[in-house]
Design an enzyme around this catalytic site. Structure first.
Site, PDB file in Angstrom:
ATOM      1  N   HIS A 145      19.823 -37.616  19.289  1.00 21.04           N
ATOM      2  CA  HIS A 145      18.533 -37.893  18.642  1.00 21.04           C
ATOM      3  C   HIS A 145      18.134 -36.676  17.819  1.00 21.04           C
ATOM      4  O   HIS A 145      17.763 -35.644  18.373  1.00 21.04           O
ATOM      5  CB  HIS A 145      17.513 -38.205  19.753  1.00 21.04           C
ATOM      6  CG  HIS A 145      16.123 -38.439  19.263  1.00 21.04           C
ATOM      7  ND1 HIS A 145      15.040 -38.431  20.122  1.00 21.04           N
ATOM      8  CD2 HIS A 145      15.614 -38.688  18.036  1.00 21.04           C
ATOM      9  CE1 HIS A 145      13.937 -38.670  19.442  1.00 21.04           C
ATOM     10  NE2 HIS A 145      14.260 -38.816  18.174  1.00 21.04           N
ATOM     11  N   ASP A 199      11.666 -43.901  24.346  1.00 24.05           N
ATOM     12  CA  ASP A 199      11.781 -42.502  24.755  1.00 24.05           C
ATOM     13  C   ASP A 199      10.384 -41.927  24.963  1.00 24.05           C
ATOM     14  O   ASP A 199       9.599 -41.833  24.021  1.00 24.05           O
ATOM     15  CB  ASP A 199      12.513 -41.716  23.657  1.00 24.05           C
ATOM     16  CG  ASP A 199      12.756 -40.265  24.029  1.00 24.05           C
ATOM     17  OD1 ASP A 199      12.326 -39.843  25.124  1.00 24.05           O
ATOM     18  OD2 ASP A 199      13.380 -39.553  23.225  1.00 24.05           O
ATOM     19  N   MET A 207      15.737 -34.760  15.852  1.00 21.47           N
ATOM     20  CA  MET A 207      14.336 -34.538  15.494  1.00 21.47           C
ATOM     21  C   MET A 207      14.288 -33.345  14.557  1.00 21.47           C
ATOM     22  O   MET A 207      13.770 -32.275  14.890  1.00 21.47           O
ATOM     23  CB  MET A 207      13.502 -34.324  16.755  1.00 21.47           C
ATOM     24  CG  MET A 207      13.305 -35.597  17.544  1.00 21.47           C
ATOM     25  SD  MET A 207      12.216 -35.381  18.964  1.00 21.47           S
ATOM     26  CE  MET A 207      13.451 -35.096  20.232  1.00 21.47           C
ATOM     27  N   HIS A 209      21.385 -38.826  26.612  1.00 19.17           N
ATOM     28  CA  HIS A 209      20.481 -38.625  25.475  1.00 19.17           C
ATOM     29  C   HIS A 209      20.351 -37.133  25.186  1.00 19.17           C
ATOM     30  O   HIS A 209      20.017 -36.343  26.067  1.00 19.17           O
ATOM     31  CB  HIS A 209      19.105 -39.217  25.793  1.00 19.17           C
ATOM     32  CG  HIS A 209      18.202 -39.297  24.613  1.00 19.17           C
ATOM     33  ND1 HIS A 209      18.320 -40.281  23.641  1.00 19.17           N
ATOM     34  CD2 HIS A 209      17.148 -38.527  24.235  1.00 19.17           C
ATOM     35  CE1 HIS A 209      17.375 -40.111  22.725  1.00 19.17           C
ATOM     36  NE2 HIS A 209      16.655 -39.050  23.060  1.00 19.17           N
ATOM     37  N   ASP A 243      18.535 -34.492  22.710  1.00 16.26           N
ATOM     38  CA  ASP A 243      17.469 -34.247  21.726  1.00 16.26           C
ATOM     39  C   ASP A 243      17.724 -32.936  20.993  1.00 16.26           C
ATOM     40  O   ASP A 243      17.736 -31.868  21.601  1.00 16.26           O
ATOM     41  CB  ASP A 243      16.115 -34.161  22.426  1.00 16.26           C
ATOM     42  CG  ASP A 243      15.636 -35.504  22.955  1.00 16.26           C
ATOM     43  OD1 ASP A 243      15.554 -36.448  22.154  1.00 16.26           O
ATOM     44  OD2 ASP A 243      15.343 -35.604  24.160  1.00 16.26           O
ATOM     45  N   MET A 259       9.464 -44.232  19.787  1.00 21.26           N
ATOM     46  CA  MET A 259       8.910 -43.106  20.530  1.00 21.26           C
ATOM     47  C   MET A 259       7.639 -43.567  21.230  1.00 21.26           C
ATOM     48  O   MET A 259       6.702 -44.040  20.582  1.00 21.26           O
ATOM     49  CB  MET A 259       8.615 -41.937  19.602  1.00 21.26           C
ATOM     50  CG  MET A 259       9.840 -41.273  18.996  1.00 21.26           C
ATOM     51  SD  MET A 259      10.966 -40.555  20.223  1.00 21.26           S
ATOM     52  CE  MET A 259       9.899 -39.394  21.089  1.00 21.26           C
ATOM     53  N   MET A 287      16.120 -30.487  18.328  1.00 17.07           N
ATOM     54  CA  MET A 287      14.830 -30.186  17.705  1.00 17.07           C
ATOM     55  C   MET A 287      14.939 -28.915  16.871  1.00 17.07           C
ATOM     56  O   MET A 287      15.557 -27.933  17.302  1.00 17.07           O
ATOM     57  CB  MET A 287      13.761 -29.987  18.785  1.00 17.07           C
ATOM     58  CG  MET A 287      13.594 -31.149  19.731  1.00 17.07           C
ATOM     59  SD  MET A 287      12.305 -30.762  20.950  1.00 17.07           S
ATOM     60  CE  MET A 287      12.345 -32.269  21.935  1.00 17.07           C
ATOM     61  N   SER A 301      17.843 -37.987  29.512  1.00 13.95           N
ATOM     62  CA  SER A 301      17.653 -36.945  28.506  1.00 13.95           C
ATOM     63  C   SER A 301      17.853 -35.566  29.102  1.00 13.95           C
ATOM     64  O   SER A 301      17.121 -35.152  30.013  1.00 13.95           O
ATOM     65  CB  SER A 301      16.247 -37.035  27.912  1.00 13.95           C
ATOM     66  OG  SER A 301      15.990 -35.916  27.086  1.00 13.95           O
TER      67      SER A 301
END
Length: 223
Positions: free
Chosen positions: A65, A174, A67, A32, A34, A136, A36, A7
């Site tokens: 991913h 994760d 979020m 990965h 993320d 998660m 957000m 990540s």
């Protein structure tokens, strides 16, 4: 087959391109990413320009991913930027089935993420449509958190659900991955491992090689 997906949330952003190159050269297959929004989770990470820049430099599978609230607004854009796998949170989707089909229609693999306290029952009618489920193992939004112990049984139950339905769905985990928890999640049935500070906390290439070696040892012992 078990895959490591480091990540970049834990990377040094002043050296992001170089650190991604280091883990790629170490042999990791996935990266990965993320995203957000400061709404679905408290933090704001990075968005489309960062992903576009990395895509120009990397041949890794981009494991994106989301979020974010209402991810259906951005599926086509992330697909166009070069995301290979797009994972959305069940909790963030009013119409989860529709979003899964939207990802598939964009030609990408579809993942569904579940927060720690979200029950597996939300997957009842969509499990056979998704390529991956992300469990998660910490509450999303911040790196460096400790692994939530009840996650192990949740992973085990999900693997059992997939097996009973004859599905080879990837199970990704994760949060809070270290040498000890890596073994727990692998034994429970996870096969895509997100590692943040475990890889990027020091020398990224060395961290990636270490965890790839641990995964290889696990698979060798399992045979």
């Amino acid at each position: 087959m078990v895959r490591l997906s480091p990540s970049i949330l834990a990377a040094d952003f002043t050296k992001l391109g170089e650190q991604v190159r280091q883990v790629e050269e170490a042999g990791v297959p996935w990266l990965h990413i993320d995203v957000m929004d400061g709404n679905f989770v408290p933090s704001i990470s990075f968005g489309m320009p960062v992903i576009a820049s990395l895509r120009e430099k990397s041949g890794l599978v981009f494991d994106v991913h989301l979020m974010i609230e209402k991810p259906e607004r951005y599926i086509e854009e992330f697909a166009g930027l070069g995301a290979d796998v797009i994972t959305v949170h069940a909790e963030a989707c009013t119409h989860l089935d529709r979003v899964i089909h939207q990802i598939k229609a964009a030609g990408k693999k579809a993942g569904v993420a579940l927060n720690p306290a979200t029950d597996l029952s939300v997957l009842e009618y969509v499990l056979d449509q998704v390529d991956m489920v992300l469990i998660m193992t910490v509450n999303p939004g911040f790196g460096g958190q400790g692994y939530i112990p009840y996650s192990t049984e949740k992973i085990r139950r999900l693997r059992r659900m997939c097996t009973e339905r004859g599905l080879s769905t990837d199970i990704q985990v994760d949060g809070g991955i270290n040498e000890k928890t890596l073994k727990l999640v692998l034994e429970a049935g996870a096969n895509v491992i997100v590692a943040g500070s475990a890889v990027f906390g020091g020398d990224p290439g060395a961290g990636a090689r270490k965890y790839l070696s641990l995964i290889e040892e696990f698979e060798r012992q399992k045979k």
